[in-house]
Design a protein around this motif. Structure first.
Motif, short mmCIF file in Angstrom:
data_model
loop_
_atom_site.label_atom_id
_atom_site.label_comp_id
_atom_site.label_asym_id
_atom_site.label_seq_id
_atom_site.Cartn_x
_atom_site.Cartn_y
_atom_site.Cartn_z
N ARG A 168 0.84 -1.20 0.00
CA ARG A 168 0.00 0.00 0.00
C ARG A 168 0.87 1.24 0.00
O ARG A 168 2.00 1.22 0.50
CB ARG A 168 -0.86 0.04 1.28
N ILE A 169 0.34 2.31 -0.52
CA ILE A 169 1.06 3.58 -0.48
C ILE A 169 0.84 4.21 0.89
O ILE A 169 -0.31 4.39 1.32
CB ILE A 169 0.56 4.54 -1.59
N GLU A 170 1.94 4.53 1.58
CA GLU A 170 1.83 5.17 2.89
C GLU A 170 2.14 6.66 2.80
O GLU A 170 1.69 7.46 3.59
CB GLU A 170 2.80 4.52 3.91
N ARG A 171 2.98 7.03 1.84
CA ARG A 171 3.28 8.45 1.62
C ARG A 171 3.71 8.66 0.18
O ARG A 171 4.06 7.71 -0.52
CB ARG A 171 4.35 8.94 2.60
N ALA A 172 3.66 9.90 -0.26
CA ALA A 172 4.05 10.21 -1.64
C ALA A 172 4.51 11.66 -1.70
O ALA A 172 4.06 12.50 -0.91
CB ALA A 172 2.87 10.01 -2.59
N LEU A 173 5.39 11.95 -2.64
CA LEU A 173 5.77 13.34 -2.89
C LEU A 173 4.54 14.08 -3.41
O LEU A 173 3.68 13.46 -4.06
CB LEU A 173 6.86 13.40 -3.97
N PRO A 174 4.45 15.38 -3.17
CA PRO A 174 3.31 16.13 -3.75
C PRO A 174 3.40 16.17 -5.27
O PRO A 174 4.48 16.27 -5.84
CB PRO A 174 3.45 17.53 -3.15
N ILE A 175 2.22 16.06 -5.90
CA ILE A 175 2.14 16.03 -7.37
C ILE A 175 1.36 17.25 -7.85
O ILE A 175 0.32 17.61 -7.27
CB ILE A 175 1.38 14.74 -7.80
#
Ligand code: NZQ
Ligand code: ZN
Length: 380
Positions: A126-133
């Motif tokens: 699962r995705i727990e964090r991501a850079l802002p897009i």
């Protein structure tokens, strides 16, 4: 009307010249250096790249550029961009392009923090964090500019799979219809067919969801009318604007509210077409499979399809509406059969295998192997 949760955090700057507004969003998010992700170069020929650079320079934001994201984007390219994003220590991804670029940007933003982004697409992580897009849209089609979905092809395994996460919605998106005036007619049509397909994935799920169906009737009719206008005059900015906003609304949560999550069999099936033949564009593939699916399903439950026939095509029955739908696709210069897409009959077994990898196909009516085979034959 069924229960639903509506969530959409993407800020949209819509209209000619609105890219300048993005500077404040990037600054407010504390961005210092972004990865500017782009496709094959169309943005260099229509002023979009120049406007983007000017906007970044005004905001004092550094960039590293990553070119060459292809239509039907690949996992391999995304892995390359994740490595670049890490080496360059960027703190945001700026996608400048269509669905392929924006989808890749989402995978890079999440993959930045993961060992293997494909594990998300294959349902193992699962995705727990991501850079802002952030996004600057150049072709209206997928709705990726205002949703949390991404679709990638793993070339090695011929799997074209999708993922969704609340963490990869673009923070802000620019939809400037003038940026789309350089689209070849074929791409305008691909986009229109994809947007229509997104609406159709939801449309038949609940005849009691009157408000959603009313919105969806209007979206379909607008997309059809605006595409006709653009094929006559690609510089018709009013038609571009209406088509653009319709395509965004077709997959940002609005068009499917109360529709049980939609059906999605046609998308699952089309993704296998493009996985097998990456040169098949997503919209064109959908233009082949969706009419076949409607024909197939209307035999089981004609009532709901007759509602669509009347509301969208002003026809009394599904058969007449389908005839009009297929004639429109043909008039737009798009394929109406698997054969015209370039799929050969000896490829059907492999295609069927690629489709049947999904544990479940369809929400309106679940399709088994025999159903999918019959559907492919109908579309052949
Ligand atoms: O690469 P460049 O040179 O930019 O050329 C592109 C590309 O060849 C060109 N183009 C884009 N804007 C242009 C332009 N040419 C001239 N002028 C412009 N203003 O158009 C070509 C197609 O671009 P692409 O980004 O591939 O198109 P699209 O937006 O249709 O994206 C398709 C991808 O999105 C996925 C599809 O499966 C496919 O991989 N989808 C994503 C979804 C989502 N994220 O929600 C949902 C969809 O159902 C879909 O699956
Ligand atoms: Zn689609």
């Amino acid at each position: 009307m069924n229960n639903f949760t509506f969530y959409n955090p993407t800020k949209v700057h819509f209209g000619v010249g609105m890219i300048t507004k993005l500077a404040a969003d990037l600054t407010a998010a504390g961005v210092h250096k972004c990865l500017l992700a782009a496709g094959g170069g169309s943005i260099k020929h229509n002023g979009v790249y120049a406007d983007t650079i000017a906007m970044l320079e005004t905001a004092g934001i550094a960039r590293v550029e990553a070119w060459g994201i292809q239509a039907n984007p690949t996992l391999e390219k995304v892995r390359e961009l994740i490595a670049l994003a890490r080496t360059e220590a960027v703190d945001a991804i700026l996608a400048v392009g269509g669905g392929s670029v924006i989808d890749s940007a989402k995978a890079v933003a999440a993959g930045f923090y993961l060992d293997d982004i494909w594990e998300v697409f294959s349902g193992k992580a699962r995705i727990e964090r991501a850079l802002p897009i952030f996004a600057v849209l150049t072709i209206s089609a997928t709705g990726s500019e205002m949703n949390g979905n991404s679709v990638l092809t793993n070339t090695a395994t011929q799997q074209k799979w999708g993922m969704g996460s609340e963490l990869v919605y673009p923070r802000a998106t620019v939809i400037d219809p003038a940026y789309q005036s350089t689209l070849p007619p074929k791409q305008t049509v691909n986009g229109a067919l994809d947007a229509i397909a997104h609406i159709l994935e939801f449309y038949f799920m609940d005849p009691e969801a009157s408000v959603t169906m009313g919105i969806d009737d209007s979206l379909q009719k607008t997309i059809i009318a605006m595409t006709d206008r653009l094929l006559r005059d690609p510089l018709d900015t009013s038609a571009r604007a209406n088509l653009a906003w319709s395509a965004t609304l077709a997959l940002n949560g609005i068009s499917g509210a109360g529709m049980k999550g939609g059906d999605w069999a046609c998308h699952q099936i089309e993704h296998a077409f493009s996985a097998l033949h990456p040169e098949i564009s997503h919209g064109e593939g959908l233009g082949v499979i969706f009419p076949a699916w409607i024909e197939f399903m209307a035999e089981r439950d004609p009532k709901i399809f007759d509602l669509w026939a009347k509301a969208v095509w002003n026809e009394d029955n599904t058969a007449s509406a389908l005839k009009a739908f297929r004639a429109k696709i043909k008039a737009w210069g798009s394929a109406t059969s698997l054969r015209e897409l370039g799929i050969k009959d000896n490829e059907l077994p492999r295609l069927l295998d690629l489709i049947m990898i999904y544990p479940r196909i369809g929400g309106f009516s679940r399709l088994n192997r025999e159903d999918v085979e019959a559907l492919l034959m109908l579309a052949f």
